[in-house]
Design a protein around this motif. Structure first.
Motif, short mmCIF file in Angstrom:
data_model
loop_
_atom_site.label_atom_id
_atom_site.label_comp_id
_atom_site.label_asym_id
_atom_site.label_seq_id
_atom_site.Cartn_x
_atom_site.Cartn_y
_atom_site.Cartn_z
N ALA A 145 -32.02 7.62 -32.55
CA ALA A 145 -31.32 6.92 -31.47
C ALA A 145 -30.01 6.32 -31.96
O ALA A 145 -28.98 6.36 -31.27
CB ALA A 145 -32.21 5.83 -30.89
N THR A 148 -27.49 9.10 -32.49
CA THR A 148 -27.02 9.56 -31.18
C THR A 148 -25.99 8.59 -30.61
O THR A 148 -24.95 9.00 -30.08
CB THR A 148 -28.20 9.69 -30.21
OG1 THR A 148 -29.18 10.58 -30.76
CG2 THR A 148 -27.74 10.24 -28.87
N ALA A 152 -22.08 9.46 -29.91
CA ALA A 152 -21.55 9.25 -28.57
C ALA A 152 -20.37 8.29 -28.58
O ALA A 152 -19.36 8.51 -27.90
CB ALA A 152 -22.65 8.72 -27.66
N ARG A 167 -24.15 13.47 -22.16
CA ARG A 167 -25.51 13.56 -21.61
C ARG A 167 -26.33 14.60 -22.37
O ARG A 167 -27.52 14.38 -22.66
CB ARG A 167 -25.44 13.92 -20.13
CG ARG A 167 -26.81 14.01 -19.47
CD ARG A 167 -26.68 14.41 -18.01
NE ARG A 167 -27.98 14.55 -17.38
CZ ARG A 167 -28.17 14.97 -16.15
NH1 ARG A 167 -27.11 15.30 -15.39
NH2 ARG A 167 -29.38 15.08 -15.65
N VAL A 170 -27.40 13.25 -25.75
CA VAL A 170 -28.54 12.34 -25.63
C VAL A 170 -29.83 13.12 -25.36
O VAL A 170 -30.88 12.84 -25.97
CB VAL A 170 -28.29 11.32 -24.50
CG1 VAL A 170 -29.55 10.49 -24.25
CG2 VAL A 170 -27.12 10.42 -24.86
#
Length: 207
Positions: A145, A148, A152, A167, A170
């Motif tokens: 997480a 990610t 991002a 998107r 993720v």
């Protein structure tokens, strides 16, 4: 998913990521002594090999990171391990980029490193094998997480044109987190049982 190629990120993001990576690399190398070299080299080799196996998903791709496992075993030494793996991948296979190397190191190594350092004291107080596996699995999920989120953020700060693709980044992290949780949970519970010293934990004779 975390191997960002050259020419994608903006100069401020590249400079900021490079500075953070250099700082982490300096600290990691300072903490690396002769007894740590073998396990650091082994995990760097495992990371190098495992993350080369990449599955394309739209504009992104998914591959193993093992950042949680490296963070639990190596602590800050995970930074030089990831750096070596990424550098060799970029030079020999064109996987990722050289200008974005610093950002890639931060994205992959830092979440696992920080979570590993924060969780080690908890592992030292845990005697149940099931609980150890659950803690390690949680570290793996949170590391994915964190990576990610870092990827991002790097893309979003570089250009608004990348926002639609976030998107997919993720979504590809969800199955990866499950796989990493299984691998890390099993590996850490096994090491805790047979070689707790590898994790920086006291052996039964020392307790």
């Amino acid at each position: 998913m975390a191997h960002i190629p050259d020419g994608v990120l903006s100069a401020p993001v590249l400079i900021g990521g490079g500075a953070l990576a250099l700082a982490g690399l300096a600290i990691g190398l300072r903490r690396l002594d002769e007894t740590d070299i073998p396990k650091t080299a082994i995990l760097a080799a495992v990371f190098f090999t495992a993350s080369l196996v990449s599955v394309p998903v739209g504009p992104s791709s998914v591959h193993l990171l093992l950042a949680g496992l490296m963070g639990l075993v190596l602590g800050v030494r995970a930074v030089p391990a990831v750096f070596v793996g990424l550098l060799l991948q970029a030079v020999f296979f064109g996987f990722g980029g050289l200008t974005s190397l610093g950002v890639d190191v931060v994205d992959i190594a830092f979440p696992g490193m920080l979570l590993g350092l924060a969780t080690r004291p908890l592992l030292a107080r845990t005697t149940s094998t099931t609980a150890v596996a659950a803690i390690a699995a949680a570290v793996a999920v949170l590391s994915v997480a964190g990576t990610t989120a870092c990827v991002a953020a790097a893309l979003a700060l570089s250009s608004a044109d990348y926002l639609p693709s976030l998107r997919i980044v993720v979504l590809t992290a969800l199955p990866l987190a499950v796989v990493e949780a299984v691998i890390t949970g099993f590996a850490v519970s096994y090491l805790t049982a047979v070689r707790p010293d590898v994790l920086g934990l006291p052996t039964p004779q020392e307790v």
